[in-house]
Design a protein around this motif. Sequence first.
Motif: not given
Length: 165
Positions: A4, A57, A82
Amino acid sequence: MSTTRGVLYIHSTPSALCPHIEWAVGGVFGMPVRLDWIAQPAERASYRTEYSWTGAVGTAARLATSLKGWQRIRFEVTEEPTLATEGERYSYTPKLGIFHATTGLHGDIVVPEDRIKKAMVTAALGGKDLVEALDELLGAPWDAELEPFRYAGDGTPVRWLHEVV
């Protein structure tokens, strides 16, 4: 591993902490990081920076953990959602401590149902006022304290740590 991206905003810090912040951020990314510091006009003798990043993440949580609790620093970290995860926002001030919120696709704060129910029950039992409790759940005290520092940084350049192609 899902990736991300997000942004680290250091809204204000004294110059003595700038290299320590770079070291802490570099520790999260596993590589040296050099941030571009500029004067923060909202607070005498302090500096600010913004740093866009791409990573795994959970990077926002690791950044917030590495910086929270430091005195004389104000920061925010955002992480975009995401396909498999929600986004996140962390805000920190020395006076208020850390605030964490889940964010939706467009950056809106998402408050879980059980936290709203708890605020309603607490208010009904004579505890904290419901409006005040909802303001806290949405991070209003942090927004109020950080707002002068956000405006002072309008026009600040943002650097990317690395891009995903």
